[in-house]
Design an enzyme around this catalytic site. Structure first.
Site, PDB file in Angstrom:
ATOM      1  CD  GLU B 210      18.805  14.520   5.325  1.00  0.00           C
ATOM      2  OE1 GLU B 210      19.507  15.182   4.553  1.00  0.00           O
ATOM      3  OE2 GLU B 210      17.604  14.343   5.151  1.00  0.00           O
ATOM      4  CG  HIS B 248      15.353  15.625   2.869  1.00  0.00           C
ATOM      5  ND1 HIS B 248      16.683  15.284   2.984  1.00  0.00           N
ATOM      6  CD2 HIS B 248      15.176  15.996   1.588  1.00  0.00           C
ATOM      7  CE1 HIS B 248      17.273  15.432   1.820  1.00  0.00           C
ATOM      8  NE2 HIS B 248      16.388  15.874   0.956  1.00  0.00           N
TER       9      HIS B 248
END
Lengths: 379, 294
Positions: B210, B248
């Protein structure tokens, strides 16, 4: 959390990092009072998190009270690259003999703090790194050893600072490292770090990013706010413990887990839609978190359809389904919802939704089909 | 074969008496994982559905021979629990806890790597599943069966999504490893790629990255130099705006760094195929391995 310049400087002052004396101000009168207290000439500085605000008219020098009033009036409320100026920082104007650059960065790749020093301050450091990487002295610090005096001297010599300020610049780096560790920052950057004609070392700017996860240990930092960067929906989501990022489109998105939500945004965009937000309801999303999330998503008037994309691990799909039913009772949404439930307790979740037969709720079995459906519904 | 967890895993859960700790520990045991102990300070002598609870991890190691720890304690206590496991001689520490302060993580990582006797997976990860053998963590195991595809991912739910797409095509997994979305993962892509490369059961590696950091770029270089097995990648966050932290702690695009496009380009430059959607990842896996026999 990114701090404004003045918040960073107040943090610096607590750790003995020399900064020009200054006062924050939120109105023209407060700005003038601050300038009168500090004396002239003084700098009137827009408090927004944008590099290069000086060139965009966000920093002016005032020679007297009248100029302080004019500048404060002009800068307050000004739009700098999309951010509105709500706060000013008034500080004594500094005489500059040299401009350096210093920073402490949380280097994820090396898994260690990285301290950097360059004599080419006052300009875009990324540009310096590109055209002349040798102009930046760098040192990874073993966090178990900490930043020692010799580290400071080594960086100062390697960067080639003026010989008479090697020691004070090294000491400055040690103090910045101290700020980085004790405030649990992920970035402490000073550009420019100046040497005055009296050969004093001072931080003329401050860019500090704090680790959100450690704010429970720093209650005084947790209260800092940046009004210029605050979006009402983001504020509301933050107060409810949700991770929400506002985007420009018309499709509200809710998912569990950051990676899956990012992937959902990509897939919706790939299907021709425009996401209105990123919302991670988090691990173990309980019914009340789902209710909050629906309220936050629908508080954005641009939203014309909503996609729920849940793949339960720690999250249980039956909880999500119950939360959605509760949200429909409380909020009575006027836009269609597409729901995709997979993972832990997914069969129960789908059964609960089927039984509730909520108006305007469509269920889809796969992420791709759910994305296509929501794009169609959003029009 | 598989990597990291299997029938020899002897698990101790720290924070076993919390509701999530209990729920997932029992699910892991139901799956067949040997759960030998739990730890909650002050609750030593109790048991959770027959699993003995101890006050310290050292006791769980001494009395029950625990060799793997699952960390389920709240974020402010998690680094302490990780270090307690390390000092107790636990070989594999799997930290599920989300929201650990970055500096705590950094210290714990530095100590573990300096001592060199334990491996840390996570924090903020879904754990490790070796289908048919053992599940340590929160991965919904019912979706996965034993097979030849190794999966490594920075994101939990995305792992399930991609794993599920592979399962729909008939693929099973050797192991599924969630390395977590935090800035300082104890184990990174390169570590897990090394393990999969050496694992005879694994014939294809799927890597889910990611935005943020440069772990995918470094993995691309490593794959080119050291991985002979086919690798298919997926990167989440192509549409993420710069400067916004996407959930995150590690997922943020700063300036031109850490974008999904840059990561995909770095991987493709080294011959790694990058799927643009989880579905496409499964299709790429098919093109590498052919339709699974079963």
């Amino acid at each position: 959390m990114d701090l404004l310049e003045y918040q960073g400087k107040m943090l610096f002052a607590r750790h003995g990092v020399p900064v020009p004396s200054g006062r924050p101000a939120r109105s023209v009168d407060e700005a003038v009072a601050a300038a009168e207290e500090i004396g002239y000439p003084c700098a009137v500085k827009a408090q927004v998190q944008i590099g290069g605000r000086g060139k965009l008219g966000g920093i002016k020098i005032a020679a007297d009270a009248q100029q302080a009033r004019e500048h404060a009036g002009a800068i307050l409320g000004m739009d700098i690259r999309g951010l509105t100026v709500y706060e000013l920082w008034i500080e004594g104007a500094s005489q500059i003999a040299s401009e350096y650059y210093a920073s402490v960065v949380f280097d994820r790749g090396a898994k260690a703090p990285l301290v950097m020093l360059s004599t080419r301050g006052g300009m875009d450091i990324e540009a310096v790194a590109e055209e002349d990487p040798d102009a930046i002295a760098m040192l990874h610090v073993d966090p178990l050893l900490g930043f020692q005096a010799f580290h400071g001297r080594r960086l100062a010599f390697e960067a080639g600072v003026d010989a008479d300020v090697v020691r004070p610049v090294g000491e400055m780096l040690a103090k910045l490292y101290e700020v980085f560790i004790s405030e649990e920052a992920t970035l402490v950057e000073v550009n420019p770090l100046i040497i005055t004609p009296e050969r004093e070392v001072r931080a003329l700017d401050a860019k500090v990013t704090l680790d959100n996860n450690s704010l429970f240990r720093h209650p005084e930092n947790a209260e800092l706010r940046d009004l210029s960067a605050e979006d009402p929906q983001e504020r509301m989501a933050h107060d409810r413990g949700l991770t929400y990022v506002k985007l420009d489109g018309n499709i509200g998105i809710l998912g569990n887990g950051a990676g899956l939500v990012m992937s959902t945004l990509d897939v919706v965009k790939g299907a021709g839609g425009e996401p209105a937000n990123f919302l991670d309801a988090g691990g173990g999303s309980k019914a009340d978190a789902i209710v909050s999330a629906v309220e936050v998503i629908l508080s954005d008037p641009k939203v014309e359809a909503v996609l729920f994309n849940i793949f339960g691990g720690i999250t249980r799909c039956d909880e999500v389904a119950r939360g959605l039913i509760e949200a429909f009772e409380l909020v009575k949404p006027q836009v269609p919802f597409v729901v995709r439930l997979d993972g832990t307790n997914d069969k129960q979740g789908r059964a609960i939704l089927a039984q509730a037969n909520l108006p305007g709720v469509y269920t889809e079995a796969t992420m791709d089909a759910a994305a296509a459906k929501v794009v169609e519904l959003a029009g | 074969m598989s990597i990291l967890v299997d029938q020899s895993t002897r698990l101790v859960t720290t924070g076993i008496t919390g509701s999530e700790g209990t729920f997932h520990t029992l699910r892991n045991r139901d799956y067949g994982t040997q759960v030998v102990a739990g730890v909650t300070p002050g609750k030593g002598g109790q048991n959770v559905d027959g699993i003995p609870v101890f006050n310290t991890i050292a006791e769980a190691v001494d009395k029950q021979g625990a060799n793997t720890a699952m960390i389920f304690v709240p974020p402010r206590f998690a680094a302490d629990s990780i270090l307690e496991a390390e000092e107790a001689g636990i070989e594999l520490i799997i930290a599920i806890t989300e929201g650990i302060p970055a500096h705590d993580e950094l210290r714990a990582f530095q100590i573990i790597s300096k001592n060199g006797r334990a491996r840390l997976i996570g924090p903020n990860c879904p754990g490790v599943l070796s289908p048919g053998k053992a599940n340590v963590g929160i991965i919904p195991a019912a979706f996965f069966k034993q097979g030849n595809v190794g999966v490594v991912s920075r994101s939990g739910t995305l792992t399930y999504q991609v794993g599920n797409e592979l399962a729909q095509q008939g693929f099973g997994n050797s192991s599924i490893v969630g390395i977590g979305g935090d800035p300082v993962p104890g184990t990174d892509f390169i570590d897990v790629l090394t393990l999969f490369e050496a694992d005879p059961e694994t014939e294809l590696i799927v890597m889910c990255g990611e935005i943020g950091g440069d772990a995918e770029e470094r993995a691309a270089d490593f794959i080119a130099a050291h991985v002979t097995k086919p690798v298919v990648a997926y990167i989440a966050g192509f549409t993420a705006p710069p400067g916004k932290q996407m959930g995150h702690a590690g997922a943020i695009v700063s300036g031109s760094h850490g974008t999904a496009a840059a990561k995909a380009a770095a991987l493709e430059a080294k011959g790694v195929d990058v799927g643009r959607t989880p579905t496409e990842v499964a299709q790429l896996a098919m093109s590498k391995l052919g339709t699974p026999a079963n």
